[in-house]
Design a protein around this motif. Structure first.
Motif, PDB file in Angstrom:
ATOM      1  N   ALA A 209      40.312  25.342   8.929  1.00 14.30           N
ATOM      2  CA  ALA A 209      40.483  26.684   9.508  1.00 14.30           C
ATOM      3  C   ALA A 209      41.896  27.203   9.262  1.00 14.30           C
ATOM      4  O   ALA A 209      42.085  28.364   8.909  1.00 14.30           O
ATOM      5  N   SER A 212      42.389  28.173   5.683  1.00 10.84           N
ATOM      6  CA  SER A 212      41.785  29.479   5.423  1.00 10.84           C
ATOM      7  C   SER A 212      42.722  30.587   5.900  1.00 10.84           C
ATOM      8  O   SER A 212      42.949  31.582   5.206  1.00 10.84           O
ATOM      9  N   GLU A 213      43.282  30.393   7.081  1.00 14.08           N
ATOM     10  CA  GLU A 213      44.185  31.396   7.655  1.00 14.08           C
ATOM     11  C   GLU A 213      45.457  31.513   6.820  1.00 14.08           C
ATOM     12  O   GLU A 213      46.001  32.605   6.643  1.00 14.08           O
ATOM     13  N   GLY A 235      38.726  25.595   2.712  1.00 15.53           N
ATOM     14  CA  GLY A 235      38.863  26.782   3.577  1.00 15.53           C
ATOM     15  C   GLY A 235      39.623  27.883   2.869  1.00 15.53           C
ATOM     16  O   GLY A 235      39.265  29.062   2.954  1.00 15.53           O
TER      17      GLY A 235
END
Lengths: 334, 310
Positions: A209, A212-213, A235
């Motif tokens: 996560a 991805s961010e 991600g």
């Protein structure tokens, strides 16, 4: 009644724990095999199909097995060993079962290996990525000169970036991840000093996560080409695909995950050094040497994604860079 | 140096990213809040999330329907929650230990199913950001608040639903009574077991959705151990928020925005070592937790099994 309930609770917990072990293919029971079979056990921090670090080693072992035949080369693995204590237990377990070569695939396993190896001098151990054998006669070290492919990817990324901003998502600033990222930045700077290469170390090998961010942050900062290393980058690749940014992979091929945006991957072919180690073991040398995979020895390969139409000038620049690194005319870290 | 932060792109990026990152924490910690308010600590949240993430991903992949995937995640979480309820209520097991057992179970089973059913990492086309006519096109506000997928909005909606249920309904009163004094609640005819079954299975379902929010909405991918400790942070956020949904949301947003801020610190090349940058959200959470713990008292019966007549 209370006693029965407590016993039931304990039983249920035991069942749960046993089920929990299902994911890690820790095949502790090994059948009796003829002596001429070469037995390799590998302990890996993530899954064998992580499209990154662990998969690179698993694919290499499968390649050797395909060459030598399953009858003479046995592979056993423990994946998802992100807890070092669990990995140490698995390494000791494999060593005590008489495996010919026990691979601790992760620099975090070094101190455990240093402790375990002296107890099994007839077993050969290998660990990486590092050059340190701890001066022990039964430990091989292996390393990927990831900066070489990083440099090549950096050259291509800079030529393809229209915004002149490139984003890099890294796990922890160490090992082959650092080599790759540093090499990438040098390659980008050598191609166009005006291109901005922003790096984000997210502090984790598994936080998909956050990776991805981090990719979205790069895109927010204007990046149109991204790269990254370690297993959590799946991600980041997703975020790149969603935003139409290009991606350069490393460790394993990541083209299958997002065929439209992955340009090229630096693929690790550990079999090149594993074969040398196996020859040495057959000759009675169980360790004490370190190995590296490079573009020159074929342990590092730049794999271009066939589904991505790479412009001819970028392709020829990449080819020239690879040739330059191999013949020594280009030095990544002069 | 600091002026680099005060640009529209950076501020919008930090807030929008913080709102998005908080989503899985919100689902999981709101569910956990219900369990803990009724006196049950569930440390298995992470395992429930992992199984929920896998169920959502796999069902979405095979059926092509994201709603079926979400439903599968809810059901998986619900079943895990019922299991946890059985162990902690009927068998009266030590809650912390059994929760860890459920976490390991979820971790192992999700990986096993992933290996056997999928074999490699693939992607699905997950929930897309919703377009709100006019609103999504607004400068700044549109990018921050009106550019998210449905599960992001659902998470924030659940915070207010949870606040309403806990504070404005008889059910909420019963839940709190069971968590504070199960004996008194029992003597007034409230079924402690029934309430706890309800809250823990609801918590499981919410953890399942938290997992789905990762695998079919935010990341659109499933990978072994993809939650990476997120479920445990969600449990910590319940303490952080003093068992109150709105404060839990505040904690989740704070943690997520500081996490997003540290990503920008690195991208803007602000000379802080990356190790310090990644520590920021955790350090801040610990400081806030220390301050909060001195201010708020946990539910009196938290972690204590209830047995009639004892």
């Amino acid at each position: 009644m209370k006693k029965i309930q407590k016993t039931l609770a304990m039983l249920l917990l035991v069942v749960l724990m046993i089920s929990a072990c299902g994911g890690a293919e820790n095949e502790a029971t090994v059948v009796e095999v003829p002596a001429d079979i070469f037995k390799v056990a590998v302990v890996m921090p993530s899954a064998i199909n992580d499209l990154a670090f662990s998969q690179s080693m698993y694919d290499a072992l499968l390649a050797i097995q395909a060459d030598t035949g399953a009858d003479s080369f046995e592979i056993v693995y423990s994946e998802g060993m992100f807890i070092v204590d669990d990995a140490a237990a698995a390494i000791r377990d494999y060593a005590s079962q008489g495996f010919d070569l026990v691979i601790a695939h992760g620099s975090q396993y070094g101190s455990s290996l240093q402790e375990i190896a002296p107890d099994f001098l007839e077993t050969s151990f290998a660990w990486g990525t590092t050059v340190d054998t701890f001066g022990l006669p039964n430990i091989f070290a292996y390393e990927a000169r990831a900066e070489e492919g990083g440099y090549v990817n950096g050259v291509m990324a800079t030529m393809l970036s229209e915004s002149a901003v490139i984003g890099v998502v890294g796990p922890i600033e160490t090992g082959d991840a650092k080599l790759y990222v540093d090499g990438f930045a040098v390659g980008a700077a050598a191609t166009d000093a005006g291109t901005e290469v922003n790096t984000n170390w997210i502090g984790s090998f598994s936080d998909v996560a956050l990776a991805s961010e981090a990719a979205q942050t790069h895109i927010g900062a204007g990046a149109d080409v991204l790269t990254g290393t370690a297993q959590m980058v799946v991600g980041a690749i997703g975020a790149a695909e969603e935003n139409g940014a290009l991606w350069f992979g490393t460790q394993s091929s990541q083209s299958s995950l997002a065929p439209s945006i992955v340009v090229a991957n630096q693929v690790y072919r550990w079999e090149v050094v594993l074969e040398d180690m196996i020859d040495l073991i057959h000759g009675g040398t169980y360790g004490g040497q370190s190995f590296e995979i490079t573009l020159a020895n074929g342990g590092l390969v730049i794999e271009f994604n066939g589904d991505y139409a790479l412009p001819a000038d970028v392709q020829s620049a990449a080819d020239a860079t690879i040739a330059g690194i191999i013949d020594g005319s280009i030095s990544v870290f002069p | 140096m600091i002026e680099k932060f005060f640009t529209e792109a950076v501020l919008v990026g930090i807030i929008a990213s913080g709102i998005r990152l908080a989503t899985p924490y919100l689902y999981a910690s709101i569910g956990e809040t219900f369990g803990q308010r009724s006196g049950v600590l569930n440390l298995g949240v992470e395992g429930q999330m992992l199984l929920g993430a896998f169920a959502a991903f796999y069902v979405s992949l095979t059926t092509g329907n994201l709603w079926f995937g979400l439903l599968a995640a809810m059901l998986t979480g619900l079943i895990m929650g019922l299991g946890m309820a059985f162990v902690s209520i009927n068998l009266q097991a030590v809650q912390g230990i059994s929760g860890i057992g459920f976490y390991l179970f979820g971790l192992g089973l999700s990986d096993l199913l992933f290996q056997k059913l999928m074999g490699t990492v693939v992607t699905v086309s997950g929930f897309r950001p919703i377009y709100f006519p006019v609103l999504s096109d607004l400068p700044i506000v549109g990018q921050i608040f009106f550019n998210h997928n449905i599960l992001v909005y659902g998470a924030y909606a659940m915070v207010f639903v949870a606040w309403f249920v806990l504070n404005k309904t008889t059910l909420g009163l019963k839940i709190k009574a069971v968590g504070e004094s199960p004996e008194a609640a029992d003597s007034l005819g409230v079924s402690v077991s029934k309430i706890r079954y309800l809250t823990i299975s609801f918590g499981g379902m919410m953890s399942g959705i938290a997992g789905a929010s990762l695998s079919i909405a935010l990341l659109n991918v499933f990978q072994q151990n993809m939650t990476s400790g997120l479920g445990f942070i969600a449990v910590a956020l319940v303490y952080f928020g003093g068992w109150r949904p709105i404060a839990v949301m505040g904690g989740a947003l704070l943690f997520s925005m500081v996490n997003s801020l540290q990503l920008w610190v690195q991208v803007l090349n602000i000379p802080i070592p990356s190790d310090f940058a990644v520590m920021m959200p955790y350090v801040l959470t610990i400081i806030a937790l220390v301050v909060t713990v001195q201010r708020v008292r946990p539910p009196s019966a938290l972690t204590k099994p209830f047995e009639r007549g004892h």
